[in-house]
Design a protein around this motif. Structure first.
Motif, PDB file in Angstrom:
ATOM      1  N   SER A  29     -24.534  16.744 -17.047  1.00 21.34           N
ATOM      2  CA  SER A  29     -24.300  15.646 -17.988  1.00 21.34           C
ATOM      3  C   SER A  29     -25.391  15.641 -19.043  1.00 21.34           C
ATOM      4  CB  SER A  29     -24.307  14.306 -17.249  1.00 21.34           C
ATOM      5  OG  SER A  29     -24.390  13.221 -18.165  1.00 21.34           O
ATOM      6  N   TYR A  64     -13.639  15.743 -14.182  1.00 22.98           N
ATOM      7  CA  TYR A  64     -13.375  16.666 -15.295  1.00 22.98           C
ATOM      8  C   TYR A  64     -14.555  16.705 -16.269  1.00 22.98           C
ATOM      9  CZ  TYR A  64     -11.253  18.325 -19.668  1.00 22.98           C
ATOM     10  OH  TYR A  64     -10.984  19.008 -20.824  1.00 22.98           O
ATOM     11  N   GLY A  65     -14.883  17.918 -16.745  1.00 26.84           N
ATOM     12  CA  GLY A  65     -15.831  18.074 -17.830  1.00 26.84           C
ATOM     13  C   GLY A  65     -17.287  17.883 -17.480  1.00 26.84           C
ATOM     14  N   TYR A  96     -20.097  12.643 -22.010  1.00 21.67           N
ATOM     15  CA  TYR A  96     -19.333  13.665 -22.725  1.00 21.67           C
ATOM     16  C   TYR A  96     -19.691  13.669 -24.201  1.00 21.67           C
ATOM     17  CZ  TYR A  96     -16.418  13.204 -18.538  1.00 21.67           C
ATOM     18  OH  TYR A  96     -15.977  13.134 -17.238  1.00 21.67           O
ATOM     19  N   ALA A  97     -19.595  14.842 -24.799  1.00 27.48           N
ATOM     20  CA  ALA A  97     -19.645  14.907 -26.254  1.00 27.48           C
ATOM     21  C   ALA A  97     -18.368  14.255 -26.797  1.00 27.48           C
ATOM     22  CB  ALA A  97     -19.733  16.356 -26.708  1.00 27.48           C
ATOM     23  N   GLU A  99     -16.367  14.754 -29.220  1.00 27.02           N
ATOM     24  CA  GLU A  99     -15.260  15.635 -29.592  1.00 27.02           C
ATOM     25  C   GLU A  99     -14.532  16.207 -28.384  1.00 27.02           C
ATOM     26  OE1 GLU A  99     -19.173  17.973 -29.834  1.00 27.02           O
ATOM     27  OE2 GLU A  99     -18.414  15.980 -30.429  1.00 27.02           O
ATOM     28  N   SER A 100     -15.212  16.244 -27.229  1.00 29.42           N
ATOM     29  CA  SER A 100     -14.561  16.800 -26.040  1.00 29.42           C
ATOM     30  C   SER A 100     -13.503  15.863 -25.485  1.00 29.42           C
ATOM     31  CB  SER A 100     -15.604  17.099 -24.964  1.00 29.42           C
ATOM     32  OG  SER A 100     -16.142  15.892 -24.419  1.00 29.42           O
ATOM     33  N   LEU A 101     -13.560  14.596 -25.877  1.00 31.69           N
ATOM     34  CA  LEU A 101     -12.574  13.623 -25.407  1.00 31.69           C
ATOM     35  C   LEU A 101     -11.378  13.509 -26.337  1.00 31.69           C
ATOM     36  CD1 LEU A 101     -14.961  10.737 -24.260  1.00 31.69           C
ATOM     37  CD2 LEU A 101     -13.956  12.552 -22.858  1.00 31.69           C
ATOM     38  N   ASP A 102     -11.531  13.976 -27.574  1.00 33.89           N
ATOM     39  CA  ASP A 102     -10.463  13.798 -28.556  1.00 33.89           C
ATOM     40  C   ASP A 102      -9.154  14.442 -28.118  1.00 33.89           C
ATOM     41  OD1 ASP A 102     -12.199  12.399 -30.144  1.00 33.89           O
ATOM     42  OD2 ASP A 102     -12.699  14.101 -31.440  1.00 33.89           O
ATOM     43  N   GLY A 103      -9.244  15.623 -27.516  1.00 34.84           N
ATOM     44  CA  GLY A 103      -8.029  16.323 -27.108  1.00 34.84           C
ATOM     45  C   GLY A 103      -7.326  15.716 -25.917  1.00 34.84           C
TER      46      GLY A 103
END
Length: 302
Positions: A29, A64-65, A96-97, A99-103
């Motif tokens: 993280s 996830y992630g 999370y960054a 942008e990694s959640l946008d998708g």
């Protein structure tokens, strides 16, 4: 038939043995720079130490992630003889960054369902629970989004939902959302970190919902974990809620592993078990470690 979904396949609940109901072999993280759990050899050694202490299974809450290293889990389970349960789900946004959640917008519940039923990436490993998180005494928009997706995935699969409570707070808000607004049965919800804010009134109200109460992790200097946990467990048992309890180690940074000088997974059996036995007796402690996890995480998978 209800089964627990492990990384090597589905098991009958009674096959879990002594279970650490909340822990991590791998975790990464941006909130914990330089402290990552990302060493396969250390993970193998930690599982072996847990096995030597009498452990039989570990339920991992890494979602996830966050560096689950899912493809490594089957080999670790085979090598050590410890059953492993892997999580899908999503933690707080801070992990999370952006942008990694946008998708994931618009398809989060579908991701959870896929990881529960088909497998995670190309590993073939199926998750056995959904992990989400609340905030400090509140639920923000991210928490409501992830919990709504978790509830949808639960309805599609039957999977249990495990909840990180920030510093042990917000339990009743989580239950109002998951069990009230979203209709998840109480016995399909596991609340984590209740030892960090052991308010007896909140604990009894939460237990009355039918949810599982997880006491996890040895004390940090600013948490009321070890010294108040036996008292909290005894009070719940005396109030008739002894059958709703789980125990875990919650190792989240490399230095906390037993093989790196910390308490690690064996601490649950080496110290916590005996201390809790003094408070509530060996019979209840054995059920918490060997019977309750099977009931909490076993599912009639859809």
């Amino acid at each position: 038939m209800s089964t627990v979904r492990t990384v090597l396949g589905d098991l009958r609940p009674e096959e879990l043995g002594v279970c650490d109901a909340h822990d991590h072999l791998f975790l990464r993280s941006p909130q914990l720079p330089g402290l990552e759990l990302d060493d396969v050899s250390a993970a193998r050694a930690e599982l072996a130490a847990f096995r030597a202490a009498g452990g039989g299974s570990v339920v991992q809450w890494t979602p996830y992630g966050m560096g689950r290293r899912t493809a490594d889990l089957p080999g670790l389970s085979r090598a050590t003889g410890v059953h492993l349960v892997c999580a899908t789900g999503l933690h707080q946004a801070a992990h999370y960054a952006p942008e990694s959640l946008d998708g994931l917008r618009g398809g989060l519940s579908e991701l959870f369902v896929t990881e529960l039923t088909e497998g995670i990436g190309t590993s073939g490993v199926r998750a056995g629970l959904i992990k989400v998180a609340g905030g400090f005494h509140a639920l923000d928009a991210h928490a409501r989004w992830t919990m709504t997706a978790a509830a949808e995935a639960h309805r599609a699969t039957g999977a249990p939902i495990a909840v990180h409570l920030e510093l042990g707070t917000g339990a009743l808000d989580v239950l109002d959302l998951l069990c009230g607004e979203l209709g998840v049965p109480g016995h399909r919800v596991v609340l984590g970190h209740l030892n960090r804010s052991p308010d007896p009134v909140v604990l009894r109200e939460a237990a009355a919902s039918g949810c599982w109460l997880a006491f996890d992790g040895p004390s940090r200097a600013h948490h009321a974990t070890d010294w108040r946990m036996p008292e909290a467990v005894r009070a719940l048992a005396e109030a008739g809620y002894g059958d709703r309890l789980l125990l875990g180690g919650d190792t989240v940074v490399a230095g906390a592993r037993s093989v790196d000088g910390g308490p690690g997974m064996p601490y649950l059996l080496r110290r916590v078990r005996s201390r809790l036995t003094e408070a509530v007796g060996a019979g209840l402690v054995d059920r918490i470690l060997m019977e309750h996890p099977g009931r909490a995480f076993a599912v009639d998978w859809k």
